[in-house]
Design an enzyme around this catalytic site. Structure first.
Site, mmCIF file in Angstrom:
data_model
loop_
_atom_site.group_PDB
_atom_site.id
_atom_site.type_symbol
_atom_site.label_atom_id
_atom_site.label_comp_id
_atom_site.label_asym_id
_atom_site.label_seq_id
_atom_site.Cartn_x
_atom_site.Cartn_y
_atom_site.Cartn_z
ATOM 1 N N LYS A 224 -9.207 -9.116 26.581
ATOM 2 C CA LYS A 224 -7.823 -9.565 26.791
ATOM 3 C C LYS A 224 -7.171 -9.739 25.432
ATOM 4 C CE LYS A 224 -6.294 -10.890 30.668
ATOM 5 N NZ LYS A 224 -6.166 -9.885 31.734
ATOM 6 N N THR B 70 -11.546 -9.043 31.989
ATOM 7 C CA THR B 70 -10.663 -9.516 30.915
ATOM 8 C C THR B 70 -10.011 -10.834 31.337
ATOM 9 O OG1 THR B 70 -8.661 -8.352 31.613
ATOM 10 C CG2 THR B 70 -10.202 -7.117 30.232
ATOM 11 N N ARG C 142 13.377 -8.054 -14.185
ATOM 12 C CA ARG C 142 13.807 -7.638 -12.847
ATOM 13 C C ARG C 142 13.367 -8.694 -11.850
ATOM 14 N NH1 ARG C 142 9.296 -3.156 -10.668
ATOM 15 N NH2 ARG C 142 7.529 -4.564 -10.900
ATOM 16 N N GLN D 129 1.060 -4.309 -9.172
ATOM 17 C CA GLN D 129 -0.390 -4.071 -9.169
ATOM 18 C C GLN D 129 -1.121 -5.137 -9.984
ATOM 19 O OE1 GLN D 129 1.994 -1.699 -9.391
ATOM 20 N NE2 GLN D 129 1.226 0.331 -8.824
ATOM 21 N N HIS E 213 12.405 -3.911 -3.238
ATOM 22 C CA HIS E 213 13.260 -3.641 -4.391
ATOM 23 C C HIS E 213 14.594 -4.377 -4.307
ATOM 24 C CE1 HIS E 213 10.363 -0.619 -5.390
ATOM 25 N NE2 HIS E 213 10.611 0.084 -4.306
HETATM 26 O O1 LIG Z 1 5.502 -2.946 -9.875
HETATM 27 C C1 LIG Z 1 5.758 -1.739 -9.709
HETATM 28 N N1 LIG Z 1 4.740 -0.869 -9.475
HETATM 29 C C2 LIG Z 1 4.968 0.458 -9.290
HETATM 30 O O2 LIG Z 1 4.012 1.260 -9.068
HETATM 31 C C3 LIG Z 1 6.300 0.908 -9.307
HETATM 32 N N2 LIG Z 1 6.880 2.128 -9.124
HETATM 33 C C4 LIG Z 1 8.211 1.956 -9.228
HETATM 34 O O3 LIG Z 1 9.076 2.878 -9.096
HETATM 35 N N3 LIG Z 1 8.509 0.650 -9.493
HETATM 36 C C5 LIG Z 1 7.322 -0.022 -9.537
HETATM 37 N N4 LIG Z 1 7.039 -1.328 -9.732
#
Ligand SMILES: O=c1[nH]c(=O)c2[nH]c(=O)[nH]c2[nH]1
Length: 310
Positions: free
Chosen positions: A24, A69, A186, A231, A259
């Site tokens: 379930k 279930t 940014r 990353q 973004h």
């Molecule tokens: O932090 C980011 N990683 C990316 O891999 C990436 N690629 C991108 O166009 N902007 C960003 N910013």
């Protein structure tokens, strides 16, 4: 090739039953603990799925092994009568129950989302029995049982975070399709989805306390230092979790780069020193990685089994 040798070259051999599970999904259970006038609330969405010797139902219309279930759903409600405690402990109870009660049920997976509530403030006091949903994130848990093995995954999703500076993206390769401008100032925004895997055998930690601490660490590491890329920040977050929690083997992340574009206000005779942004919803960067321990055996079957049907 002979005319009867159809399996190797055409893949059209005998039709057999592959991996299967059933149960379930999304049992919504709310438990109120009302031992005193000050009530407590636990709010879960539970999925229970059993695995084992279930060929009879699929191949012969024999339901002798099919724990309905509906029964699985009822068991969730019945177990909630004793309290939930933590989603992970609740799922472990269900796993132990179904694999212990029915000898042909050899494993399964149990999933939960849990929703947090906080007390409404009335005249400066926390109310005893009126709550407002806490909207920050959804907590997730998964238990996979395979024979006597128990694997516990915990996580969260929809944890939206943003830093308005101390983030940039520079030094990337450029080709004829590159239009992105380098920046060292940014907005960095994401919605954190993460799951961490407790080491095999870890079944009796204070899962609620670990959850709260992991969330604290994720938020602190997101804030702590300049981000050269999402990353880098992802890895910092995972590393800090593993350093603080030896009971966790590895942690996976899926984080959109939400973004925020600086709006050109020059047509209106205005400057825009990183103050007015267009928050795009799509497309978005999608950054995903596992942070793990050197030498730790990977557990792809646990992950696959917990998050998707295989
Ligand atoms: O932090 C980011 N990683 C990316 O891999 C990436 N690629 C991108 O166009 N902007 C960003 N910013």
């Amino acid at each position: 090739m002979t005319i009867t040798d159809t399996t190797t070259e055409t893949g059209t051999g005998a039709i057999v039953l592959g991996p299967n599970q059933y149960g379930k999904a999304e049992v919504r259970v709310v438990k109120i603990t009302r031992d005193s006038d000050r009530h407590e609330i636990e709010d879960l969405n539970v999925t229970s799925q059993l695995r084992g010797d279930l060929a009879g139902a699929h191949l012969a219309g024999d339901n002798a092994h099919v724990v309905p279930t509906d029964t699985q759903k009822n068991t969730v409600y019945a177990f909630a009568r004793d309290g939930i405690g933590s989603p992970e402990q609740f799922l472990l109870r269900l796993a132990n129950h179904f694999t212990g009660e029915f000898e042909w049920i050899t494993g399964g997976r149990w999933l939960a989302e849990s929703y947090a509530w906080e007390r409404i403030q009335l005249e400066g006091q926390e109310h005893d029995h009126s709550f407002v949903r806490k909207g920050q994130e959804v907590r997730t848990a998964a238990v996979v049982a395979d024979g006597d093995e128990r694997h516990v995954l915990a996580g969260l999703k929809d944890l939206k975070v943003l830093k308005s500076t101390a983030s940039g993206f520079e030094g990337y390769p450029k080709d004829r399709y590159t239009t992105l401008q380098e920046t060292n100032d940014r907005i960095l925004a994401t919605s954190v989805a993460t799951q961490w895997r407790y080491l095999p055998g870890v079944v009796d930690v204070d899962f609620n306390a670990v959850y709260d601490d992991v969330k604290r660490i994720l938020l602190e590491e997101f804030s702590r230092r300049y981000s050269a890329a999402l990353q880098t920040t992802l890895f910092d977050m995972g590393k800090a979790v593993l350093e603080a929690h030896p009971e966790i083997g590895e942690i996976k992340f899926s984080m959109p780069n939400s973004h925020h574009f600086v709006v050109d206000l020059s047509p209106f005779g205005l400057d825009n020193p990183n103050e007015v942004f267009f928050a795009a919803d799509r497309p978005y960067g999608l950054i995903e990685a596992t942070v793990t321990r050197e030498g730790l055996a990977a557990a792809p079957e646990v992950w696959a089994s917990a998050v998707a049907f295989v």
